[in-house]
Enzyme design. Structure first.
Site, PDB file in Angstrom:
ATOM      1  N   CYS A 133      -5.976 -14.196   4.511  1.00  0.00           N
ATOM      2  CA  CYS A 133      -6.112 -13.146   3.488  1.00  0.00           C
ATOM      3  C   CYS A 133      -4.854 -13.058   2.627  1.00  0.00           C
ATOM      4  O   CYS A 133      -3.840 -12.482   3.045  1.00  0.00           O
ATOM      5  CB  CYS A 133      -6.396 -11.811   4.172  1.00  0.00           C
ATOM      6  SG  CYS A 133      -6.459 -10.418   3.036  1.00  0.00           S
ATOM      7  N   CYS A 136      -3.749  -9.516   1.628  1.00  0.00           N
ATOM      8  CA  CYS A 136      -3.081  -8.762   2.703  1.00  0.00           C
ATOM      9  C   CYS A 136      -1.655  -9.262   2.925  1.00  0.00           C
ATOM     10  O   CYS A 136      -0.741  -8.467   3.099  1.00  0.00           O
ATOM     11  CB  CYS A 136      -3.815  -8.925   4.034  1.00  0.00           C
ATOM     12  SG  CYS A 136      -5.598  -8.924   3.952  1.00  0.00           S
ATOM     13  N   ASP A 137      -1.479 -10.573   2.958  1.00  0.00           N
ATOM     14  CA  ASP A 137      -0.231 -11.122   3.486  1.00  0.00           C
ATOM     15  C   ASP A 137       0.660 -11.806   2.449  1.00  0.00           C
ATOM     16  O   ASP A 137       1.797 -12.167   2.765  1.00  0.00           O
ATOM     17  CB  ASP A 137      -0.553 -12.141   4.602  1.00  0.00           C
ATOM     18  CG  ASP A 137      -1.276 -11.462   5.766  1.00  0.00           C
ATOM     19  OD1 ASP A 137      -1.001 -10.269   6.005  1.00  0.00           O
ATOM     20  OD2 ASP A 137      -2.101 -12.104   6.429  1.00  0.00           O
TER      21      ASP A 137
END
Ligand code: NAP
Length: 309
Positions: A133, A136-137
């Protein structure tokens, strides 16, 4: 067997939000947690784009807070996974491994699972440089060299998003042409931070406790390239968890549940919310919003039942 008002399937942001709204409407919802309680956010680290947390919040902690909030509002949690449904008769029947529920409405929020390559290094270094992701990261990879795997729109989108943070991206794709839409391909091809490795397959992700590099096979020349990187993003698609519903519920070519008016499926009284019916946005906050809508739709559906079966 008593008849429930609503059974919610899945415990990610969509399911838990649906639970909170349904419980506060006194529907006494049952929520079947599924095989990954808390859903995909439990495998991410810092979540900085969920409103309400000025310094961000760890994904597992966010999900724990949502779960506690759902418990406090009166959601009845059932551990386990749904193995079968029967939407051909009303009330509907939901089967878990060891229980059955009869219910007037169902909210499907079983999410989607990231597809993985199946390499040892993926599981071993998950959260230690391996991610599924970018949203997200991505910010954790500031000024790093990374690899993105995939040739579809997800891989293009994730690569373009990651260029905001990283120094260099090696985009690894197994064929000599992308599957992605032309516009996305063009953007990627023009980006000076992205080097494309066509006809290439990730063979290994290595590193002691953190990603240190990858081995990439050129499937035309059979040569292996060792590339030092600090991050690996797998973007080869998602699989919506819809297998057990497909006998009754219409899905698109990729298996996502088809909805109209945000959450309504082809079966009145069965609603879908979150990644299971959203191939495009796939965000925790949009899933939570859809969970809210699904619970309100279920409530209106039950109010309209006459007689109340
Ligand atoms: P996708 O279109 O199915 O593409 C998956 C890519 O990963 C393909 O290039 C495929 O290679 C590759 N792949 C699959 N399994 C692999 C494996 N085991 N090893 C190596 N490579 C593998 O999936 P997606 O990119 O997630 O897109 C899904 C849908 O969402 C599409 O309809 C897409 O248009 C849509 N989407 C749209 C947007 C947008 O519009 N902004 C963004 C994301 C997704 P091959 O090409 O060789 O099969």
């Amino acid at each position: 067997m008593d008849i429930k008002n609503v059974v919610i399937l899945g415990s990610g942001p969509a399911g838990l939000t649906a639970g909170i709204y349904a419980a506060r409407s006194d529907l006494k919802p049952i929520l079947v947690s599924g095989s990954t309680p808390g859903g995909q956010l439990t495998i991410t680290s810092l979540v900085e784009n969920y409103p309400g947390f000025e310094n961000g919040i760890l994904g597992p902690e966010l999900m724990l807070k949502m779960q506690k909030q759902a418990e406090n509002t009166g959601v009845i949690f059932e551990d386990g996974t749904v193995v079968k449904v029967d939407f051909s008769n009303r009330p509907f029947t939901i089967f878990t491994e060891d229980k059955q529920f009869k219910t007037r409405t169902v909210i499907i929020s079983t999410g989607a699972s990231v597809k993985w390559l199946g390499l040892d290094g993926e599981t071993r270094l998950m959260g230690k440089g391996v991610s599924g992701c970018a949203t997200c990261d991505g910010p954790f990879f500031k000024d790093k060299d990374i690899v993105v795997v995939g040739g579809g729109d997800s891989a293009m989108e994730e690569s373009l998003f990651l260029t905001k943070f990283v120094k260099k991206i090696y985009l690894v794709h197994r064929r000599d042409e992308f599957r992605a839409s032309k516009i996305m391909q063009d953007r990627v091809l023009k980006d000076p931070k992205i080097e494309i490795l066509f006809n290439s397959e990730l063979q290994d992700i290595y590193g002691e406790n953190i990603v240190e590099g990858v081995k990439v096979l050129n499937n035309k020349t059979n040569s292996i390239n060792d590339i030092k990187v600090q991050g690996v993003f797998i973007a080869i698609g998602h699989t919506p968890n819809t297998e057990i519903f497909r006998e009754f519920i219409d899905t698109d070519n990729n298996g996502y549940i088809k909805v109209h008016e945000f959450t309504k499926t082809n079966v009145p009284g069965v609603f879908a919310a979150g990644d299971v019916s959203d191939p495009k946005y796939k965000q925790a906050i949009s899933s939570a919003g859809l969970g809210c809508i699904a619970a309100m739709d279920a409530m209106h559906f039950i109010e309209g039942l006459n007689p109340k079966v």
